[in-house]
Design an enzyme around this catalytic site. Structure first.
Site, mmCIF file in Angstrom:
data_model
loop_
_atom_site.group_PDB
_atom_site.id
_atom_site.type_symbol
_atom_site.label_atom_id
_atom_site.label_comp_id
_atom_site.label_asym_id
_atom_site.label_seq_id
_atom_site.Cartn_x
_atom_site.Cartn_y
_atom_site.Cartn_z
ATOM 1 N N HIS A 187 47.309 51.214 16.157
ATOM 2 C CA HIS A 187 45.954 50.652 16.032
ATOM 3 C C HIS A 187 45.221 50.618 17.359
ATOM 4 C CE1 HIS A 187 42.925 47.919 13.989
ATOM 5 N NE2 HIS A 187 43.124 48.917 13.150
ATOM 6 N N HIS A 222 48.506 37.761 17.274
ATOM 7 C CA HIS A 222 48.714 39.227 17.152
ATOM 8 C C HIS A 222 49.783 39.471 16.084
ATOM 9 C CE1 HIS A 222 48.824 43.388 18.137
ATOM 10 N NE2 HIS A 222 49.527 43.379 19.262
ATOM 11 N N MET A 257 45.866 31.942 10.080
ATOM 12 C CA MET A 257 46.512 33.206 10.412
ATOM 13 C C MET A 257 46.417 34.192 9.247
ATOM 14 S SD MET A 257 47.167 32.516 13.335
ATOM 15 C CE MET A 257 47.392 31.185 14.453
ATOM 16 N N PHE A 259 43.695 36.064 9.053
ATOM 17 C CA PHE A 259 42.248 36.293 8.884
ATOM 18 C C PHE A 259 41.590 36.539 10.238
ATOM 19 C CE2 PHE A 259 41.467 35.308 4.427
ATOM 20 C CZ PHE A 259 42.584 34.576 4.081
ATOM 21 N N HIS A 261 39.589 39.439 13.056
ATOM 22 C CA HIS A 261 40.038 40.587 13.843
ATOM 23 C C HIS A 261 39.068 40.795 15.005
ATOM 24 C CE1 HIS A 261 41.468 44.610 14.865
ATOM 25 N NE2 HIS A 261 42.548 44.303 14.158
ATOM 26 N N ARG A 270 42.714 48.501 6.698
ATOM 27 C CA ARG A 270 44.055 48.746 6.123
ATOM 28 C C ARG A 270 44.369 47.817 4.950
ATOM 29 N NH1 ARG A 270 46.467 47.576 11.971
ATOM 30 N NH2 ARG A 270 44.900 45.952 11.668
ATOM 31 N N ASP A 312 47.861 41.526 8.372
ATOM 32 C CA ASP A 312 48.983 40.586 8.290
ATOM 33 C C ASP A 312 48.918 39.713 7.039
ATOM 34 O OD1 ASP A 312 48.540 40.477 11.743
ATOM 35 O OD2 ASP A 312 50.323 41.252 10.755
ATOM 36 N N ARG A 337 55.519 49.703 14.818
ATOM 37 C CA ARG A 337 54.594 49.914 15.932
ATOM 38 C C ARG A 337 55.234 50.610 17.126
ATOM 39 N NH1 ARG A 337 49.541 47.649 16.805
ATOM 40 N NH2 ARG A 337 49.386 48.056 14.587
ATOM 41 N N ARG A 356 44.360 48.118 36.846
ATOM 42 C CA ARG A 356 44.301 46.935 37.700
ATOM 43 C C ARG A 356 42.843 46.463 37.745
ATOM 44 N NH1 ARG A 356 42.632 43.105 40.900
ATOM 45 N NH2 ARG A 356 44.023 42.437 42.560
#
Ligand code: SDX
Length: 376
Positions: A187, A222, A257, A259, A261, A270, A312, A337, A356
């Protein structure tokens, strides 16, 4: 305060090119090397999609046969990895177990510091083959069950379920699992992938980058969200309790959790594909109560906040119905992943620019130690 503009969380900041995948919130689409993920999920094995992510093209029949033969030959858990996992407490979080197992796997690889493309591709393929055994064994040992050796007459998804549950999976279940692995594979510059790229940009080895990515994925903002979704379902209990539960959660400013993005703001591309796979499992396992709770929470939260489910949300309940422990959900995300992470590691290593960024200082003004006199 200086007039510098801070981009908190790098939100909306484009930091580099990638040819691996394209996430398009405007068209709500996701392409892996140009192919819509929905088409890949409907027609390909996860093995073929892994090949696509690494090599940029779907494999020919001969290429796939060779790739699959190698993957199947590399599935069994190495004795030193099994001993490492056995040293960890049974209540160690499975994400800590898989992170440690990958670390030992890397530390045991004499080629670890060969960062050539061929060597890193070989490492990527060996990790891809090995992770299911690490994840499956950890769940079994927590249940007091013995290791189940892989079978080379089963495809990746079937074998993963075989090693976890010790039974040949129903084709419908194996298909839903295969779909979930393809959807979770890649992703673009999500937090764990970007972590892998930052580590790679210092010319550190692939294993260090994957271990770092596992650490980033663990967080509930995540990858840890799929586990958190199931905890929420357990807390709510049934569809009838959604409204009071949500009243309380939102009154306490809780994140729901599964919900929202950072990139998709009108829904995760997806979700329809994973929801369709979940629906087949709901019918297969006759899980109407779970389905009612899923629908009630989604419609209530979307109507109140206009924030849509992410991948998720359907994948957590799907893994629950298949029989995985809730704590195993995010390690499943790792197994999927690792293909996307390593595709990005290869891409970053080829372009190698040290990552950096700058920071704007907002600490105390310069000041000095009392009585200090610098040498003349
Ligand atoms: C993944 O990046 C990727 O591609 C990740 C991923 C991948 O494949 O790699 O797609 C996988 O990580 C999916 C996301 C899984 N995480 C969750 O489900 C955790 C819950 N979601 C939220 O934490 C949140 O939606 C984020 C972190 C995912 C995204 O947040 P953003 O874009 O930084 O937006 P935000 O947190 O600033 O939210 C904007 C507003 C806030 O309200 P205010 O503080 O401005 O009043 O929306 C609210 C947030 O509080 N909000 C939520 C919410 N998501 C956003 N409120 C409650 N519950 C939520 N889930």
């Amino acid at each position: 305060m200086s007039d510098v503009e801070i981009k908190k969380g790098l939100a909306g900041v484009t930091v580099d090119y990638t040819a691996v995948s394209k996430v398009n919130p405007d068209t709500n689409s996701l392409l892996y090397r140009g192919y819509p993920v929905q088409e890949l999920a409907a027609t390909q094995s996860f093995e073929a999609v892994a090949y696509l992510l690494w090599y940029g093209e779907l494999p020919t029949d001969e290429e796939l046969a060779q790739f699959v033969a190698e993957e199947r030959a590399g599935r069994s858990l190495d004795e030193n990895i099994k001993q490492t996992i056995d040293l960890l407490p049974l209540d160690a979080h499975p994400m800590d177990v898989v992170r440690t197992a990958v670390s030992v796997f890397g530390a045991s690889d004499p080629a670890a510091f060969d960062t050539s493309r061929d060597s890193d591709l070989d490492k990527s393929r060996r990790l891809f083959a090995k992770l299911p055994a690490m994840v499956a064994y950890d769940q079994r040992r927590r249940r007091g069950q013995e290791l189940v050796e892989p079978r080379d007459d089963l495809d990746y998804a079937q074998n993963f379920l075989w090693m976890t549950f010790g039974e040949i999976p129903d084709p419908l279940v194996a298909h839903a699992f295969n779909v979930s692995m393809i959807l979770y594979a890649e992703h673009s510059f999500n937090a764990s992938t970007f972590t892998a790229r930052v580590i790679t940009s210092t010319m550190a080895d692939l294993y260090s980058a994957v271990v770092g990515a596992i650490g980033a994925l663990k967080g509930p903002l995540h990858g840890g969200a799929n586990e958190a979704v199931m905890h929420i379902f357990d807390e709510i209990g049934s569809a009838e309790n959604v409204v009071p539960w949500l009243d309380d959660a939102l009154a306490n400013k809780k994140k729901i959790m599964g919900f929202g993005h950072r990139v998709y703001k009108k829904g995760d591309s997806r979700v329809p594909t994973m929801k369709a796979a979940l629906d087949t499992l709901v019918e297969h396992y006759d899980a109407d109560q779970l389905a009612a709770l899923y629908d009630a929470l989604e419609s209530e939260f979307v109507s109140r906040k206009g924030i849509y489910p992410n991948l998720d949300y359907p994948s957590g309940p799907a893994y629950h119905l298949i029989g995985f422990d809730t704590l195993t959900f995010t390690p499943l995300f790792v197994a999927a992943r690792v293909t996307g992470w390593t595709a990005h590691i290869l891409e970053q290593a080829a372009s190698n620019a040290l990552i950096r960024p700058l920071s704007a200082y907002n600490g105390p003004d310069e000041r000095h130690i009392e009585g200090y006199v610098a040498d003349a």
